[in-house]
Design an enzyme around this catalytic site. Structure first.
Site, PDB file in Angstrom:
ATOM      1  N   TYR A  84     -27.647   0.437  15.007  1.00  0.00           N
ATOM      2  CA  TYR A  84     -28.798   0.790  15.845  1.00  0.00           C
ATOM      3  C   TYR A  84     -28.688   2.227  16.347  1.00  0.00           C
ATOM      4  O   TYR A  84     -29.619   3.029  16.205  1.00  0.00           O
ATOM      5  CB  TYR A  84     -28.876  -0.185  17.020  1.00  0.00           C
ATOM      6  CG  TYR A  84     -29.977   0.123  18.016  1.00  0.00           C
ATOM      7  CD1 TYR A  84     -31.272  -0.353  17.810  1.00  0.00           C
ATOM      8  CD2 TYR A  84     -29.730   0.867  19.167  1.00  0.00           C
ATOM      9  CE1 TYR A  84     -32.279  -0.088  18.716  1.00  0.00           C
ATOM     10  CE2 TYR A  84     -30.732   1.144  20.077  1.00  0.00           C
ATOM     11  CZ  TYR A  84     -32.012   0.656  19.850  1.00  0.00           C
ATOM     12  OH  TYR A  84     -33.004   0.937  20.751  1.00  0.00           O
ATOM     13  N   SER A  89     -32.991   6.237  22.315  1.00  0.00           N
ATOM     14  CA  SER A  89     -32.155   5.365  23.135  1.00  0.00           C
ATOM     15  C   SER A  89     -30.972   6.154  23.660  1.00  0.00           C
ATOM     16  O   SER A  89     -30.424   7.001  22.944  1.00  0.00           O
ATOM     17  CB  SER A  89     -31.642   4.181  22.312  1.00  0.00           C
ATOM     18  OG  SER A  89     -30.610   3.489  22.993  1.00  0.00           O
TER      19      SER A  89
END
Length: 257
Positions: free
Chosen positions: A158, A142
């Site tokens: 995350y 990501s």
């Protein structure tokens, strides 16, 4: 025929990568957790492209399932492709979501860890004996974990896991280079997927009001689509990416430029 294992291939980026691989003549083994219908759609789409595919259930957050999954992969390779090995591995299973730092529970932290870092790590280790020399691995990360990415509040847990995935990708590329196995990552920006978040809410469908805002922050002027990421994954795995390893490629349309 070359064969790929796409972990988390029932929707979103994993599904797009599987279909793109099928378009390029690669056989595909896809996994799903809670979306068997999506996995069936992926298999049908790969077959429509003229390739072959099978789907198996796998919870990447449960390492105790990995040895049995390896046996199922080995069996499918023999039965469907008359092979003992596969060529490509895509680690794309996961879930999104946010929680402010003071609200992150150990339970949520551990779930992020199991699915986003520990799972890919030990699943790759489990499957490594079946991965052919000269093969390739792509981990889906990501851009929230990139030094150039936006440090948005609510993503401490995350992004920490994706950051760990990035470091593991680079070091694993060094370890596996002797076998000619390339290891890379792709880091998408905001992408229109049906990936469930930590509370079970489905993707951007639940928050349509944020799409114009995200598009405005993206240099190319729109939200990413799974196909945008899938084609990058397939290119890194195939001969086009033959001289690329230990890299993390941002595939975000210029998000945050």
């Amino acid at each position: 025929m070359r064969v790929a294992v796409v972990v988390g291939g029932s929707s979103g980026i994993g599904q797009a990568a599987a279909v793109e691989l099928g378009r390029r003549g690669v056989g595909v083994i896809v996994t799903y957790s809670g979306n068997p219908a999506g996995a069936e759609d992926t298999v049908a789409a790969v077959e429509k492209e003229g390739s072959t595919a099978v789907a198996f259930r796998l919870d990447v957050g449960r390492t105790e399932e990995f040895p049995e999954f390896r046996e199922r992969v080995a069996g499918a390779l023999q039965e469907k492709w008359q092979r003992d090995t596969f060529d490509y591995l895509v680690n794309s299973a996961g879930f999104g979501g946010m929680a402010m730092f003071e609200d992150v529970t150990e339970e949520l932290f551990d779930r992020f860890h199991r699915v986003l870092l520990k799972g890919p790590y030990f699943l790759t280790q489990t499957l490594l004996p079946l991965l052919a020399d000269g093969g390739a691995i792509v981990n889906v990360s990501s851009n929230s974990a990139l030094p150039t990415g936006e440090a948005d509040p609510g993503y401490t847990a995350y992004a920490a896991m994706k950051g760990g995935l990035n470091v593991w990708t680079r070091v694993l590329a060094k370890e596996l280079a002797g076998r000619g196995i390339r290891v890379n990552a792709v880091s998408p920006g905001p992408t229109r997927t049906r990936l469930a978040d930590a509370d079970g809410v489905v993707g951007f469908d639940a928050y349509p009001e944020v799409i114009p805002m995200l598009a405005a922050k993206t240099a190319l002027g729109r939200l990413g689509e799974p196909d945008d990421i899938g084609v990058a994954v397939a290119a890194l795995l195939g001969d086009d990416g033959r001289w690329i390893t230990a890299q993390n490629i941002e595939v975000s349309g210029g998000f945050g430029l």
